[in-house]
Design a protein around this motif. Structure first.
Motif, PDB file in Angstrom:
ATOM      1  N   LEU A 112     -11.297-137.907  17.951  1.00 57.59           N
ATOM      2  CA  LEU A 112     -10.947-138.515  19.242  1.00 57.59           C
ATOM      3  C   LEU A 112     -11.557-139.908  19.383  1.00 57.59           C
ATOM      4  CD1 LEU A 112     -11.115-135.870  22.132  1.00 57.59           C
ATOM      5  CD2 LEU A 112      -9.126-137.130  21.292  1.00 57.59           C
ATOM      6  N   LEU A 113     -12.808-140.064  18.952  1.00 55.66           N
ATOM      7  CA  LEU A 113     -13.428-141.387  18.992  1.00 55.66           C
ATOM      8  C   LEU A 113     -12.656-142.372  18.118  1.00 55.66           C
ATOM      9  CD1 LEU A 113     -17.221-140.455  18.797  1.00 55.66           C
ATOM     10  CD2 LEU A 113     -16.037-141.455  20.758  1.00 55.66           C
ATOM     11  N   ARG A 114     -12.251-141.902  16.955  1.00 56.42           N
ATOM     12  CA  ARG A 114     -11.483-142.775  16.058  1.00 56.42           C
ATOM     13  C   ARG A 114     -10.136-143.141  16.680  1.00 56.42           C
ATOM     14  NH1 ARG A 114     -11.261-139.775  11.201  1.00 56.42           N
ATOM     15  NH2 ARG A 114      -9.090-139.206  11.603  1.00 56.42           N
ATOM     16  N   ALA A 115      -9.518-142.193  17.373  1.00 59.11           N
ATOM     17  CA  ALA A 115      -8.246-142.470  18.042  1.00 59.11           C
ATOM     18  C   ALA A 115      -8.426-143.525  19.136  1.00 59.11           C
ATOM     19  CB  ALA A 115      -7.672-141.182  18.639  1.00 59.11           C
ATOM     20  N   ALA A 116      -9.556-143.469  19.843  1.00 54.42           N
ATOM     21  CA  ALA A 116      -9.826-144.473  20.876  1.00 54.42           C
ATOM     22  C   ALA A 116      -9.999-145.855  20.241  1.00 54.42           C
ATOM     23  CB  ALA A 116     -11.068-144.080  21.673  1.00 54.42           C
ATOM     24  N   LEU A 117     -10.664-145.899  19.096  1.00 56.58           N
ATOM     25  CA  LEU A 117     -10.799-147.168  18.373  1.00 56.58           C
ATOM     26  C   LEU A 117      -9.427-147.687  17.952  1.00 56.58           C
ATOM     27  CD1 LEU A 117     -13.865-146.342  16.083  1.00 56.58           C
ATOM     28  CD2 LEU A 117     -13.847-147.921  18.014  1.00 56.58           C
ATOM     29  N   ASP A 118      -8.583-146.795  17.455  1.00 49.50           N
ATOM     30  CA  ASP A 118      -7.230-147.180  17.034  1.00 49.50           C
ATOM     31  C   ASP A 118      -6.422-147.738  18.201  1.00 49.50           C
ATOM     32  OD1 ASP A 118      -7.813-146.271  14.485  1.00 49.50           O
ATOM     33  OD2 ASP A 118      -6.770-144.356  14.725  1.00 49.50           O
ATOM     34  N   ALA A 119      -6.710-147.241  19.412  1.00 50.62           N
ATOM     35  CA  ALA A 119      -5.978-147.684  20.601  1.00 50.62           C
ATOM     36  C   ALA A 119      -6.518-148.998  21.156  1.00 50.62           C
ATOM     37  CB  ALA A 119      -6.039-146.605  21.682  1.00 50.62           C
ATOM     38  N   GLY A 120      -7.561-149.543  20.525  1.00 48.91           N
ATOM     39  CA  GLY A 120      -8.077-150.846  20.913  1.00 48.91           C
ATOM     40  C   GLY A 120      -9.296-150.826  21.814  1.00 48.91           C
ATOM     41  N   ALA A 121      -9.933-149.682  21.952  1.00 51.59           N
ATOM     42  CA  ALA A 121     -11.100-149.595  22.826  1.00 51.59           C
ATOM     43  C   ALA A 121     -12.260-150.423  22.288  1.00 51.59           C
ATOM     44  CB  ALA A 121     -11.529-148.140  22.989  1.00 51.59           C
ATOM     45  N   ARG A 122     -12.886-151.161  23.176  1.00 56.73           N
ATOM     46  CA  ARG A 122     -14.095-151.922  22.836  1.00 56.73           C
ATOM     47  C   ARG A 122     -15.320-151.352  23.550  1.00 56.73           C
ATOM     48  NH1 ARG A 122     -14.064-154.779  18.574  1.00 56.73           N
ATOM     49  NH2 ARG A 122     -15.538-156.278  19.459  1.00 56.73           N
ATOM     50  N   THR A 123     -15.076-150.633  24.633  1.00 62.46           N
ATOM     51  CA  THR A 123     -16.113-149.870  25.321  1.00 62.46           C
ATOM     52  C   THR A 123     -15.654-148.423  25.357  1.00 62.46           C
ATOM     53  OG1 THR A 123     -16.805-151.719  26.732  1.00 62.46           O
ATOM     54  CG2 THR A 123     -17.347-149.496  27.486  1.00 62.46           C
TER      55      THR A 123
END
Length: 372
Positions: A112-123
């Motif tokens: 899930l964390l990796r998916a958030a990174l893939d979606a462009g999350a910076r925070t």
């Protein structure tokens, strides 16, 4: 009027609590101006609260605590993501009556964390709580590129129990994007990783761990930190004693290794959800959760809401299923009065089964007390 309540666990979501309270209030005062801001303290329901506040829900197929595929969600607004570990690795992801204290893994939380990174999350606000796991975050770190190997160079088995076989750790494959984000560990507990107040001893029994399992997990997690020290240096041992390391079966420890900042979950979520401007508009704040008890006073959502409201000189009342705090304790927490469902329906079983309609009746009484 502002409704900022958490869920009634097992009965109503935070969103449903807000809907029912609103309905009861408006039945007495139809034109009442009511603003709803469902809240959470980082545990289960955190993503739902973020979505209710305007974040977009994103779903992914990830590994559940036993390795089975589950559909889990995170929330995203702009470049800020809210990730809830319980979505992937929570107790609710286990079959009813099934526990796996030694083998349950946080691998899906890492996905899930990796998916958030893939979606462009910076925070990334990483809400942890309600876990089925006690693996020190090893599964999560594995999903993000770390390797945990035994004497033969093979991956150790999943779960905290498998860490007893750990001989070497390789963190060189960790996702490089992690170094460029602000990762916030949001939790309502500040336990260390191991020892009498650590994750296995305090929370292991809730996840089905026997006394022997607790001892085995505590030893395995201590071994985990010592092996990690060879790769990550002294901080690996220092983080094990840090507040929040023991959160959610030790996934807090794994997050700290990734550079996370630990903050009380309700404080983080109030910031993320935009509580301060909503509070400015409110004349009265209604908070609450399923049980108002001693745990409430130690970082749970109603205590955080009440503290923020008191600082802004706003009056607070609370709704709850069950009240186990005396008026003096409520007053010290900044809550003028509590309205338990059991005052309307003394039968606890009926309160749980019919929580929604009963809560509406409670809200009617609040309206009569404060709006008429």
């Amino acid at each position: 009027m502002l409704i900022a309540a958490d869920k009634f666990k097992g009965s109503l979501t935070a969103v449903e609590v807000a809907e029912r309270v609103t309905a009861g209030l408006k039945r007495v005062v139809p034109g009442l101006d009511v603003e709803a801001l469902p809240v959470a303290d980082g545990g289960d329901g955190t993503v739902a609260a973020a979505v209710a506040a305007g974040f977009e829900r994103h779903e992914r197929e990830v590994a559940g605590p036993l390795g089975q595929e589950v559909t889990a969600a995170f929330a995203l607004r702009g470049d800020t993501a809210v990730v809830e570990m319980a979505e992937a690795s929570g107790l609710q992801r286990l079959p009813r009556g099934v526990f796996a204290p030694l083998t349950a893994s946080t691998y899906g939380s890492g996905e899930l964390l990796r998916a958030a990174l893939d979606a462009g999350a910076r925070t990334i606000v990483f809400g942890v709580g309600g876990s089925a796991t006690t693996d020190g975050g090893a599964g999560m770190l594995s999903a993000l590129g770390a390797r945990f190997l035994d004497e033969d160079g093979e991956p150790v088995p999943p779960g905290g129990g498998g860490l007893a076989d750990l001989a070497r750790v390789d963190l060189s494959g960790l996702d490089p994007r992690l170094s460029g984000i602000d990762l916030v560990l949001a939790s309502d507990v500040d336990n260390p990783l191991t020892g009498p107040k650590g994750a296995p001893a305090v929370y292991g029994p809730q996840k089905g761990a026997s006394p022997d399992d607790v001892a085995a997990l505590d030893e395995a997690l201590s071994h985990f930190t010592k092996v990690l020290e060879a790769e990550a240096g002294p901080r690996a041992v220092e983080y094990a004693a840090a507040p929040g390391a023991g959160a959610a079966g030790g996934i807090g420890y794994g997050a700290l290794l990734l550079g996370a900042r630990f903050r009380p979950g309700i404080e983080v979520m109030l910031d993320v959800l935009g509580f301060a401007p909503a509070l400015e508009r409110a004349s009265l704040v209604i908070t609450g959760e399923g049980s108002l008890d001693e745990q409430t006073l130690h970082g749970k959502a109603p205590a955080g809401v009440a503290a923020a409201a008191r600082a802004a000189d706003k009056e607070v009342v609370a709704v709850c299923g069950r009240l186990a705090l005396p008026p003096q304790a409520l007053g010290r927490a900044g809550i003028r009065r509590a309205y338990p469902l059991t005052e309307v329906e003394p039968d606890v079983v009926k309160c749980i089964a019919d929580a929604g309609p009963i809560l509406e009746r409670v809200a009617e009484q609040i309206a009569r007390d404060f709006c008429c």
